[in-house]
Design an enzyme around this catalytic site. Structure first.
Site, mmCIF file in Angstrom:
data_model
loop_
_atom_site.group_PDB
_atom_site.id
_atom_site.type_symbol
_atom_site.label_atom_id
_atom_site.label_comp_id
_atom_site.label_asym_id
_atom_site.label_seq_id
_atom_site.Cartn_x
_atom_site.Cartn_y
_atom_site.Cartn_z
ATOM 1 N N TYR A 129 -27.550 -19.620 -6.043
ATOM 2 C CA TYR A 129 -28.130 -20.778 -5.341
ATOM 3 C C TYR A 129 -29.666 -20.814 -5.418
ATOM 4 O O TYR A 129 -30.275 -19.869 -5.863
ATOM 5 C CB TYR A 129 -27.578 -20.943 -3.929
ATOM 6 C CG TYR A 129 -27.778 -19.866 -2.882
ATOM 7 C CD1 TYR A 129 -28.598 -18.770 -3.053
ATOM 8 C CD2 TYR A 129 -27.088 -19.978 -1.669
ATOM 9 C CE1 TYR A 129 -28.743 -17.828 -2.046
ATOM 10 C CE2 TYR A 129 -27.234 -19.034 -0.660
ATOM 11 C CZ TYR A 129 -28.062 -17.965 -0.860
ATOM 12 O OH TYR A 129 -28.215 -17.042 0.139
ATOM 13 N N GLU A 130 -30.207 -21.922 -5.008
ATOM 14 C CA GLU A 130 -31.653 -22.163 -5.164
ATOM 15 C C GLU A 130 -32.089 -22.008 -6.622
ATOM 16 O O GLU A 130 -33.202 -21.568 -6.903
ATOM 17 C CB GLU A 130 -32.473 -21.229 -4.272
ATOM 18 C CG GLU A 130 -32.227 -21.368 -2.784
ATOM 19 C CD GLU A 130 -32.522 -22.766 -2.237
ATOM 20 O OE1 GLU A 130 -33.223 -23.542 -2.910
ATOM 21 O OE2 GLU A 130 -32.029 -23.084 -1.144
ATOM 22 N N GLY A 131 -31.223 -22.417 -7.549
ATOM 23 C CA GLY A 131 -31.519 -22.269 -8.970
ATOM 24 C C GLY A 131 -30.990 -20.943 -9.480
ATOM 25 O O GLY A 131 -31.456 -19.891 -9.046
#
Lengths: 598, 598
Positions: free
Chosen positions: A439-441
């Site tokens: 997550y978050e890239g």
């Protein structure tokens, strides 16, 4: 698994000694902030994390969140712990004083975030996600919006979310579909489905304020047609309280591998009332500040799981008896030696320790840079900090979470078969850690950001700025007899980093896909070298304290010893990544996608 | 996650083409076994695995096993699938014909084990564990014991277990405590607690035959005082059926990270009737044959999870649209390109493919060696096969499971956030894979076996025997223009492997702990080089088929392409492990165990 003990000594070493936050705050003109205040914070944060949050970590995992008819119930004790957190004033540390915040810079709370996160990552997601909403409204909101939302968000009575991902798009936000149609009163009707919304719905706070990415009618296609909207669960009553329920609801929660006590929600916006925040079609630009923050927040997760894996592994390695040391019994009166005598067990422990402490130094350094970006008086200094932070953030996010996951796995491995059993808690640490590289890239997205955007698009300038810092450090300390063997490899890899980057740039000019082919190995290479610099810096500080007779000898010697381990046993991994990069692009692309399987 | 498809084409390539099992069987004088029979087996095994087992993989994970009052209930459908398995005669493939077996060699069933295991690892543990009990009784049992147990174990009506681990000892069996006291009738009373007993109790079979490690009264301390006992759940009635219930019971089952549908039992032996098998105090020696078998069985698990990660990742990578290729749109009419166009996604897919197919070749090669150990007519040939298998087994077990776990994680990573969600099945693959580096001897234990026992204790002879084979292969194929770039790195690393080993041996003479310090990195290094040899061998066979115009061009070209990927992008990792080994021992040992944390 033993109870979590906040590594206060190490935190203070990084904050006060290595990063010299006292000097840093003085330079920024923050006279009211100093190490005394920070130390008091750390003690209180440790107590709260160890006593209130850690005990809910396993039970939260076993119980998970429950969903029924749009209502999410968090595990037993979560709500109560959150109430104490609000009561203690913790959510307000960094908030704008105008709205009830304490106005402290990010570096003053980073260790608190680490402690709460390590004690109970799932729990920490609820207040953690709020920060993004607060930062967005603080930076881009109108006065009216600030007045309407910031007081309650700052106090923690309300929480916030960031609603980006949709079922068909995560990394590629350019293709998102959620619509925002203007209403006569200046508000908008928001319609669409968002997924993977952490803390999208829960029972801890009176109201939840969603920051939603959506498209205005006739907005340009792609990333240039995205705007930001504030969509509260309950509309405000105009007096700071909650009014009517808005047309946004949680449709379901995900069943996940880990962080089970964190509610990951499908959010349905069904003509919900939203308020434009920031300029039309500039939503993604407005998100950038927040994204760095969120990525740093996820980097902390790498530190958290490395620390937990290390603490759990260490306790077991001292206790569990198996086999004799190859160099003769170390516990001759017992039936076998404690497994910490075995070099390979030490290798796993030291690897985890090196990642936890090295990752901590990197994350805290980024937080310090974040202060400078926001508060440095000098433009050049601000810009320099900005560029360095931009370079280091994808490394911190992706590298620290990757090695955090590795360390969590070492924690399991040290326990042998017992590591696979739930009651020991080590397997939960791996399951919880697994999300952090996604997550978050994802790691792949961070790697493209690092190599493509930060390095290539600046023609290598951002990297050169950093390697120059490393080079100067090595020059300044290379003659120190005790440190020489630690400085030499850093200097060598730092040079090689530049050369490797140039070689990649040459290839990428021929074919831009070369960037994608090199990216993840390049990111890992960069991570190993960056951590080597930080380990050398920590060792130099430790040596300085030893030379000055500062006491605490065992601590400082352990630092130097761990730095030596890092240089000798971990840093050589960079060679493998370099070799893989040099393997090039063609062997990745030549296979037709129809011929991967037969 | 897409339904599992058995990779029959690749299995046949390895079995029939690379390993030439037809020639192998002819040489062993097994006239009734040939590729025609094998192919029929493979087809049937694939049908059974795809249709009966794969559909129960997710539901088995969700449901898990249930325990109540000593009774273990397996998930819905497991019992029925097992009944079909028995009905189909599958358990008997390798069994002794005297007791109803088909008498086929191990290489004839290895692909079946892979298919059932990949389709549903948890399920496959129930019949899988029986093989150990069967092999032990076949090799060490008296005629009476064989007659009493082998017919029902061979048919699969009964299942078996291996009871080694106790709460305080796993790797270090020398300190086990379970007692065996002689009874007047020649049997023994077995008392003690065993843990981590897979399939120790379940509802699939009429009887369960435990092979138990225990100590006779006054047995020597340590590993030289361990004997083996047969302890059936139900005593036999003397007519091939079951009689009285024995005093052995399941006390509980473990709650685990994965393989949740496999019952992992605590077994309490409370004066249970047992029968000595094999000579007194030689229990561990009797276990050695079985241990190689069990380790090979676990190596298959590495292949299984790599294959599942690869198949799942590939399906998603072809479907999921996100971003444009850096070298221009590949799906211009769609909103974005399928992610398989991105080099980094291909890197993860190819890595998983290289580990699945390379691991398969290694495991099948070990099975072929196992045939030779058992059946080769020539003493020298048997001994040579034995030594080579002894060297390769710890590599197969530890390296293939480590990279299998990596590939399972790539499977998750390719799905991004969706990989973390249970419904996609990719996270289960990681959880199930996690046990494989722990049981049947952790990676650390395998590494000590490889470097300490197999390499150092033979003064490097076992390794030299293998590097000579690799060297000859490289000499034979090095001039082939097409293959040159694949052979050259194999030859280079093969040489380096010997040099590295000598350097370690020199250091280990100074301090035996150096073996432990080098062991896991040495094992990984050895694994990368061994797989490089097998990839070169597969590429050479593929090139030979292309040159011969054998058809199936796409398949053979994909093989060569994957070999190229392996040499260029995976094999360089060995350099990182070499560097870590050269980092030495001191930096692992210098830190006092009290100074790891402050």
């Amino acid at each position: 698994m033993p109870e979590y003990k906040a590594p206060l000594r190490d935190m203070r070493f990084v904050l006060n000694e290595v990063l010299d936050l006292d000097g840093h705050y003085a330079k920024l003109g923050l006279e009211e902030v100093n190490s005394e205040l920070l130390n008091a914070f750390l003690d209180e944060g440790a107590k709260f994390s160890e006593n209130e949050l850690a005990p809910l970590n396993r039970s939260g995992d076993e119980e998970g969140c429950h969903f029924e008819d749009g209502v999410v119930t968090t595990p037993k004790g979560f709500k109560e712990a959150y109430a104490k957190y609000v009561e203690g004033g913790w959510p307000a540390i960094n908030g704008d004083p105008e709205f009830g915040g304490q106005g402290l810079p990010g570096s003053a709370s980073i260790a608190i975030s680490e402690m709460t996160g390590t004690a109970n990552w799932s729990w920490s997601m609820y207040p953690g996600l709020s920060h993004g909403a607060v930062a967005t409204i603080e930076e881009h909101g109108t006065d009216q919006q600030k007045n309407a939302y910031l007081p309650k968000l700052t106090s923690g009575e309300w929480t916030g979310t960031m609603c980006l991902t949709e079922p068909h798009c995560g990394s590629d936000l350019g293709i998102l579909k959620t619509k925002a149609e203007p209403n006569a009163d200046g508000s908008y009707s928001i319609t669409g489905t968002k997924i993977f919304i952490s803390a999208g719905e829960h029972d801890m706070a009176e109201n939840i304020v969603h920051i939603v990415l959506a498209r205005l009618p006739d907005a340009p296609k792609g990333t240039k047609g995205i705007s930001l909207f504030i969509v509260p669960k309950f509309l405000t009553d105009g007096n700071g309280g909650v009014g009517e329920r808005n047309a946004v609801a949680c449709g379901s929660i995900e069943h996940k591998m880990g962080i089970k006590a964190s509610a990951t929600c499908v959010m349905n916006f069904d003509g919900a009332t939203g308020y434009l925040i920031g300029p039309e079609n500039k939503g993604l630009n407005c998100m950038f500040t927040f994204m760095n923050f969120a990525r740093l927040g996820t980097a902390i997760q790498g530190v958290a799981h490395a620390e937990l894996g290390f603490q759990g592994g260490l306790a077991y390695a001292r206790e569990r008896l198996a086999m004799r040391s190859l160099s003769g019994p170390k516990n001759p009166d017992g039936p076998a030696d404690p497994i910490i005598v075995h070099p390979d067990v030490r290798r796993m422990l030291l690897t985890s320790k090196a990642f936890a402490e090295g990752g901590r130094a990197l994350v805290y350094l980024c937080a310090q840079l974040g202060d400078q970006v926001k508060l440095a008086r000098d433009d050049a200094e601000r810009e320099q900090a900005h560029d360095l932070m931009a370079l280091l953030t994808p490394i911190a996010k992706a590298f620290v979470t990757e090695v955090g996951l590795e360390a969590a796995n070492h924690g399991v491995q040290i326990y042998g078969g017992h590591g696979f059993i739930r009651e020991w808690g080590m397997e939960q640490n791996v399951r919880d850690a697994r999300i952090s590289t996604l997550y978050e890239g994802t790691t792949g997205i961070q790697a493209l950001d690092l190599l493509g955007r930060k390095v290539m698009m600046t023609q290598g300038q951002a990297l050169r700025n950093f390697t120059k810092i490393v080079h100067k450090f090595c020059e300044a300390h290379g003659d120190n007899g005790e440190l020489k063997e630690l400085i030499e490899p850093v200097a060598r890899y730092n040079r090689e980093w530049g050369e490797l980057t140039q070689a990649i740039a040459m290839q990428a000019m021929q074919n831009p896909d070369y960037v994608g082919a090199a990216s993840v190995d390049y990111l890992m290479y960069s991570g190993y070298v960056t951590l080597a610099y930080l380990w050398a810096r920590m060792a130099a500080k430790a040596q300085e304290q030893l030379d000055a007779g500062a006491g605490d000898e065992d601590f400082y010697k352990a630092k130097i010893s761990t730095a030596r381990f890092y240089m000798k046993r971990i840093l050589p991994r960079a060679a493998g990544h370099k070799g893989a990069i040099e393997g090039g692009l063609d062997c990745l692309m030549e296979l037709d996608q129809e011929h991967f399987a037969f």
